[in-house]
Design an enzyme around this catalytic site. Structure first.
Site, mmCIF file in Angstrom:
data_model
loop_
_atom_site.group_PDB
_atom_site.id
_atom_site.type_symbol
_atom_site.label_atom_id
_atom_site.label_comp_id
_atom_site.label_asym_id
_atom_site.label_seq_id
_atom_site.Cartn_x
_atom_site.Cartn_y
_atom_site.Cartn_z
ATOM 1 N N ARG A 1 34.509 43.948 19.181
ATOM 2 C CA ARG A 1 35.764 42.902 18.938
ATOM 3 C C ARG A 1 35.685 42.615 17.360
ATOM 4 O O ARG A 1 36.808 42.207 16.913
ATOM 5 C CB ARG A 1 35.379 41.667 19.687
ATOM 6 C CG ARG A 1 35.990 41.963 21.026
ATOM 7 C CD ARG A 1 35.823 40.535 21.931
ATOM 8 N NE ARG A 1 36.363 40.796 23.298
ATOM 9 C CZ ARG A 1 36.381 40.204 24.238
ATOM 10 N NH1 ARG A 1 36.161 38.760 24.131
ATOM 11 N NH2 ARG A 1 36.810 40.528 25.294
ATOM 12 N N LYS B 1 40.707 43.243 43.710
ATOM 13 C CA LYS B 1 41.456 42.469 44.589
ATOM 14 C C LYS B 1 42.964 42.780 44.325
ATOM 15 O O LYS B 1 43.270 42.828 43.249
ATOM 16 C CB LYS B 1 41.275 40.722 44.465
ATOM 17 C CG LYS B 1 39.926 40.629 45.195
ATOM 18 C CD LYS B 1 39.860 39.287 45.457
ATOM 19 C CE LYS B 1 39.350 38.319 44.320
ATOM 20 N NZ LYS B 1 39.435 37.160 44.458
ATOM 21 N N GLY C 1 38.851 44.867 31.480
ATOM 22 C CA GLY C 1 37.523 44.648 30.899
ATOM 23 C C GLY C 1 36.554 45.631 31.735
ATOM 24 O O GLY C 1 35.622 46.306 31.077
ATOM 25 N N GLY D 1 42.635 39.864 30.429
ATOM 26 C CA GLY D 1 43.680 38.955 31.013
ATOM 27 C C GLY D 1 45.015 39.209 30.261
ATOM 28 O O GLY D 1 46.048 39.249 30.817
HETATM 29 P P1 ADP Z 1 39.518 45.341 35.359
HETATM 30 O O1 ADP Z 1 38.470 44.323 34.580
HETATM 31 O O2 ADP Z 1 39.419 46.767 34.654
HETATM 32 O O3 ADP Z 1 40.775 44.712 35.295
HETATM 33 P P2 ADP Z 1 38.762 44.306 38.160
HETATM 34 O O4 ADP Z 1 37.945 43.319 37.286
HETATM 35 O O5 ADP Z 1 40.197 44.125 38.777
HETATM 36 O O6 ADP Z 1 38.973 45.444 36.952
HETATM 37 O O7 ADP Z 1 38.085 44.927 38.836
HETATM 38 C C1 ADP Z 1 36.559 45.517 38.862
HETATM 39 C C2 ADP Z 1 35.623 45.280 39.819
HETATM 40 O O8 ADP Z 1 36.158 45.581 41.071
HETATM 41 C C3 ADP Z 1 34.305 45.811 39.718
HETATM 42 O O9 ADP Z 1 33.429 44.938 39.567
HETATM 43 C C4 ADP Z 1 34.105 46.824 40.714
HETATM 44 O O10 ADP Z 1 32.781 46.621 41.369
HETATM 45 C C5 ADP Z 1 35.097 46.207 41.744
HETATM 46 N N1 ADP Z 1 35.345 46.989 42.967
HETATM 47 C C6 ADP Z 1 35.846 48.259 42.765
HETATM 48 N N2 ADP Z 1 36.100 48.835 43.865
HETATM 49 C C7 ADP Z 1 35.658 47.961 44.945
HETATM 50 C C8 ADP Z 1 35.565 48.254 46.509
HETATM 51 N N3 ADP Z 1 35.866 49.294 47.037
HETATM 52 N N4 ADP Z 1 34.956 47.190 46.881
HETATM 53 C C9 ADP Z 1 34.454 46.001 46.277
HETATM 54 N N5 ADP Z 1 34.579 45.880 44.967
HETATM 55 C C10 ADP Z 1 35.206 46.954 44.133
HETATM 56 MG MG MG Z 2 37.498 42.765 35.590
#
Ligand code: ADP
Ligand code: MG
Length: 395
Positions: free
Chosen positions: A38, A199, A352, A375
């Protein structure tokens, strides 16, 4: 309306209050910086301002302090690292606002760089307190916002000061807004999006907004389970948001109405628990055993998603395909990362955890744009206005 950039205004001799996002990961006991990406990302803006003969006053937040007592959240190490990167001194001030800071700023020469103490040491910062905004604004003639990662927050240093001082975008902000903005408004087709993560409730706005723009939308990760459940499949002990199955059905129906391809997994890797990788096995998406949870997309799904990616002209990826933190469930995520990297399409990766998973593959250089804001990029992709951008001057 496009916003002004640093090149659009006179900077020489001006006191420039520049907000960056130098909230870097640190060792929790020593405070040593463990990853300076960063700081690297924001350094060109600071260097440029200094070269233009501005008096550069850098502000950032670090962590989520409740007051100013945690020495780990002081910015001395950050200022020292910035100085190394830009190859010139960065004077770290002990306070964020007040008479001592004003004195130090008054003593600056053109081209000098100082860094204020952690803006979140002051409780008014996150409340966007107008009095604090005025105190900060007093220090500058111009506001440069380069903190894309915090642009979705209306805080004093990201938004409040922009109501008092003329504000423009720094280089990083400019790049993020133009790349993500172009993806949403004038992407080359086929435009393929891959959305994953834990989610559906976190990503629903992104899915809905992207569905209008893309040709193909592929779903993976935990949120795919809710779609599968909505189709009537039993998902065993998987993470499922039961109150969102109705919404998942609506999204699938909407995609069909729009004539968009919405792809969900045809097979998944299941296990008894996240910490039981030895029980991992691949099953068809409608064959998840009652005592198993889906933790990754399966090999058939990977193939389908790879094909879509290889045929794309623009790719946007946000959210891992599985629990990539555990090797046994990282296969789908890494396969998608490789496909995105290999594809000749213009590729954008945001989020992230997605960026963290990409870093583990060592393929960063193959991606056209890696968004620095978790975010903030999500909110932008949802089609929301970012307060830290809105407050800046129109071209
Ligand atoms: P990003 O930070 O890239 O936006 P998210 O924070 O939405 O992504 O999601 C990342 C998390 O989702 C990771 O910690 C991963 O372990 C979890 N994850 C991915 N697939 C599953 C699954 N099938 N069941 C539970 N958790 C999951
Ligand atoms: Mg995340």
């Amino acid at each position: 309306m496009a916003k002004k950039s640093m090149q659009d205004i006179e900077l020489t001799g001006k006191r420039v209050l520049v907000r960056v996002d130098f909230n870097v990961p640190r060792n929790k006991t020593t405070g040593e910086i463990t990853n300076d990406v960063r700081i690297q990302a924001g350094a060109p803006t600071i260097k440029y301002l200094s070269e233009q003969g501005a008096k550069v006053i850098v502000m950032t937040h670090m962590g989520r302090p409740k007051d100013d007592t945690d020495p780990i959240l002081r910015l001395d190490k950050v200022a020292a690292r910035l100085a190394e990167i830009i190859g010139q001194p960065v004077k770290k001030l002990d306070k964020t606002v007040g008479p001592e800071v004003e004195e130090a700023v008054a003593a600056m020469q053109n081209g000098d760089v100082v860094m204020l103490e952690n803006v979140r040491f002051l409780p008014g910062e996150t409340k966007n307190d107008p009095e604090l905004a005025a105190e900060l604004a007093k220090l500058g003639d111009v506001f440069v916002n380069d903190a894309f990662g915090t642009a979705h927050r209306a805080h004093c240093s990201t938004e409040g000061v922009g109501h008092i001082l003329p504000g423009v975008m720094g280089f990083l902000m400019d790049k993020e807004i133009s790349v993500l903005g172009k993806a949403l408004s004038e992407a080359e087709h086929p435009f393929v999006a891959i959305v994953g993560g834990s989610k559906i409730s976190d990503k629903i706005g992104v899915v809905q907004n992207l569905l209008e723009k893309v040709d193909v939308l592929m779903i993976g990760g935990g949120m795919a389970n809710t779609f599968l459940k909505a189709k009537g499949y039993e998902m065993g002990t998987s993470l499922v948001e039961d109150d969102k199955t109705e919404l998942a059905l609506e999204i699938m129906a909407h995609a069909e109405k729009l004539g968009k391809k919405l792809l969900i997994p045809v097979d998944v890797t299941v296990a008894t628990a996240i910490d039981a990788p030895e029980t991992a096995q691949t099953v068809a998406a409608d064959q998840v055993p009652a005592d198993r949870m889906a933790l990754d997309i399966g090999p058939e799904t990977v193939k389908i998603y790879q094909d879509a990616v290889m045929n794309a002209k623009t790719i946007l990826w946000n959210g891992p395909m599985g629990v990539f933190e555990v090797d046994a469930f990282a296969v789908g995520t890494f396969a998608v990362a490789h496909a995105v990297a290999k594809s000749p399409a213009y590729s954008i990766v945001g989020g992230g955890d997605s960026v963290a998973s990409l870093e583990r593959t060592g393929l960063n250089d193959e991606i056209d744009h890696i968004s620095t804001g978790g975010g903030a990029s999500l909110e932008f992709l949802e089609g929301k206005k970012l307060p830290g951008v809105e407050v800046l001057q129109d071209k």
